[in-house]
Design an enzyme around this catalytic site. Sequence first.
Site, short mmCIF file in Angstrom:
data_model
loop_
_atom_site.label_atom_id
_atom_site.label_comp_id
_atom_site.label_asym_id
_atom_site.label_seq_id
_atom_site.Cartn_x
_atom_site.Cartn_y
_atom_site.Cartn_z
N GLU A 277 50.44 47.40 53.66
CA GLU A 277 49.56 47.57 52.45
C GLU A 277 48.48 48.66 52.95
O GLU A 277 47.81 48.39 54.09
CB GLU A 277 48.88 46.23 52.08
CG GLU A 277 48.13 46.43 50.78
CD GLU A 277 47.88 45.08 50.08
OE1 GLU A 277 48.73 44.63 49.95
OE2 GLU A 277 46.67 44.98 50.08
N HIS B 8 54.78 41.41 54.78
CA HIS B 8 53.98 42.29 54.14
C HIS B 8 52.70 42.42 54.85
O HIS B 8 52.05 41.64 54.62
CB HIS B 8 53.66 42.08 52.34
CG HIS B 8 52.96 42.87 51.78
ND1 HIS B 8 53.09 44.30 51.37
CD2 HIS B 8 51.60 42.97 51.27
CE1 HIS B 8 52.25 45.14 50.78
NE2 HIS B 8 51.36 44.01 50.68
C1 LIG Z 1 49.68 40.54 47.53
C2 LIG Z 1 48.28 40.50 46.83
C3 LIG Z 1 48.06 41.87 46.37
C4 LIG Z 1 46.56 41.84 45.76
N1 LIG Z 1 46.08 43.50 45.46
C5 LIG Z 1 45.04 43.60 44.78
C6 LIG Z 1 44.63 44.85 44.37
O1 LIG Z 1 45.04 45.59 44.82
N2 LIG Z 1 43.28 44.85 43.62
C7 LIG Z 1 42.62 43.76 43.34
O2 LIG Z 1 41.57 43.81 42.34
N3 LIG Z 1 43.25 42.59 43.64
C8 LIG Z 1 44.43 42.27 44.36
N4 LIG Z 1 44.95 41.08 44.75
C9 LIG Z 1 43.63 39.86 44.58
C10 LIG Z 1 44.21 39.21 43.11
O3 LIG Z 1 43.97 40.31 42.13
C11 LIG Z 1 43.43 37.98 42.74
O4 LIG Z 1 43.93 37.24 43.67
C12 LIG Z 1 43.17 37.83 41.45
O5 LIG Z 1 42.03 36.78 41.58
C13 LIG Z 1 44.55 36.97 40.84
O6 LIG Z 1 45.36 38.15 40.60
P1 LIG Z 1 46.91 37.45 39.99
O7 LIG Z 1 47.72 38.60 39.57
O8 LIG Z 1 47.29 36.57 41.18
O9 LIG Z 1 46.47 36.64 38.81
P2 LIG Z 1 46.95 35.52 37.93
O10 LIG Z 1 48.52 35.22 38.28
O11 LIG Z 1 46.89 36.03 36.52
O12 LIG Z 1 46.28 34.24 38.03
C14 LIG Z 1 44.83 34.18 38.08
C15 LIG Z 1 44.41 32.92 38.13
O13 LIG Z 1 44.35 32.42 36.64
C16 LIG Z 1 45.40 31.28 36.42
N5 LIG Z 1 46.26 31.53 35.52
C17 LIG Z 1 47.18 32.30 35.23
N6 LIG Z 1 47.73 32.47 34.10
C18 LIG Z 1 47.19 31.39 33.12
C19 LIG Z 1 47.23 31.01 31.98
N7 LIG Z 1 48.31 31.27 31.30
N8 LIG Z 1 45.99 30.12 31.49
C20 LIG Z 1 45.29 29.53 32.36
N9 LIG Z 1 45.19 29.94 33.84
C21 LIG Z 1 46.04 30.58 34.24
C22 LIG Z 1 45.76 31.04 37.83
O14 LIG Z 1 46.52 29.77 38.11
C23 LIG Z 1 44.82 31.77 38.87
O15 LIG Z 1 44.15 30.94 39.34
C24 LIG Z 1 45.86 41.07 45.58
C25 LIG Z 1 46.34 39.82 46.02
C26 LIG Z 1 47.78 39.47 46.69
C27 LIG Z 1 48.29 38.17 46.96
#
Ligand SMILES: Cc1cc2nc3c(=O)[nH]c(=O)nc-3n(C[C@H](O)[C@H](O)[C@H](O)COP(=O)(O)OP(=O)(O)OC[C@H]3O[C@@H](n4cnc5c(N)ncnc54)[C@H](O)[C@@H]3O)c2cc1C
Length: 284
Positions: free
Chosen positions: A9, A261
């Site tokens: 990454e 990763h």
């Molecule tokens: C491999 C990896 C790469 C990343 N790359 C980046 C990046 O490039 N840029 C960046 O800004 N961040 C990045 N992040 C961080 C990530 O954006 C954060 O962790 C963010 O807070 C959550 O993203 P997510 O896609 O997991 O969200 P989601 O899967 O949407 O989850 C976010 C939160 O909402 C809750 N949730 C999900 N769906 C619902 C629902 N329907 N109702 C109620 N609650 C719900 C989940 O339990 C969780 O607490 C990365 C993280 C990882 C693990």
Amino acid sequence: MSYPTFSFELFPPRTPEAAAKLPNVIGQLAAVRPDYFSVTHGAGGSEQDGTYDTLMTVAEHSGVEVAPHLTCVGSTRMKVAAQLERYRDAGVKRIVALRGDLPATAMSASAPGEFHYASELVNFIRETHGDWFMIEVAAYPEVHPQASSSDADFEHFRRKVEAGADGALTQLFYNADAYFYFAERCDKAGIDIPIVPGIMPITSYSNTLRFCNGCGADLPRWVRMRLEDLQYDKQALVDFGLNAVSRLCETLLRGGAPGLHIYTINQAEPALRLWERVGSMATA
Ligand SMILES: Cc1cc2nc3c(=O)[nH]c(=O)nc-3n(C[C@H](O)[C@H](O)[C@H](O)COP(=O)(O)OP(=O)(O)OC[C@H]3O[C@@H](n4cnc5c(N)ncnc54)[C@H](O)[C@@H]3O)c2cc1C
């Protein structure tokens, strides 16, 4: 894509000096033939062009597959559609689909804008592009910090898989049991996509604490205490970190993890030293 996969990454460089160094970093990392490079994306759009430009730099200097991260917090369907078109036109076939970090003032896990959670973004990509993109999503073996409970977080992860994710990359962690428990939970729930551990090399006491605090990762006490002891002896700390993280990777791969990763923070050396230790296992 066959598994195990291993990927590096990168993030879009923030200064002209860092941008000038990046081709050399990419060249060194590409020499060990990763399956792909992913490039982070600033939530809220701060690094959007940076992500695209960095992808192009990777393509130019490595020929290795690229996977942009795409965050949806604060965005609109129109904006995301335009980004997807641009990536598709550039031949991108893999996307890491994320909600993105919320503004510090946010009062709930729901993101502002037209997408609230990553599952909605995955749905949108599938609706608009069918199977063109291979979609990776984020997984949290130690539970996402904003989740209301471990069960709720797991259900939300399942939603992303049901929406069409092909694979998951985990948040960084230093506790192999958390990963194995999460993998077992997926197995029992019939979730059979590959869940690739996200690995952060350890090269500094303060950065490791900051990264762990930032994402809710548990830094085992013995590791934290040892890093504290060694914080003013850079070489000893780097050696200790390499041993600890190599052992973690070996345990994960031996236990069936489908690849690694590696979060490089745009530095080739720590990732390559780790790769020297565990690369043969990850590609076996
Ligand atoms: C491999 C990896 C790469 C990343 N790359 C980046 C990046 O490039 N840029 C960046 O800004 N961040 C990045 N992040 C961080 C990530 O954006 C954060 O962790 C963010 O807070 C959550 O993203 P997510 O896609 O997991 O969200 P989601 O899967 O949407 O989850 C976010 C939160 O909402 C809750 N949730 C999900 N769906 C619902 C629902 N329907 N109702 C109620 N609650 C719900 C989940 O339990 C969780 O607490 C990365 C993280 C990882 C693990």
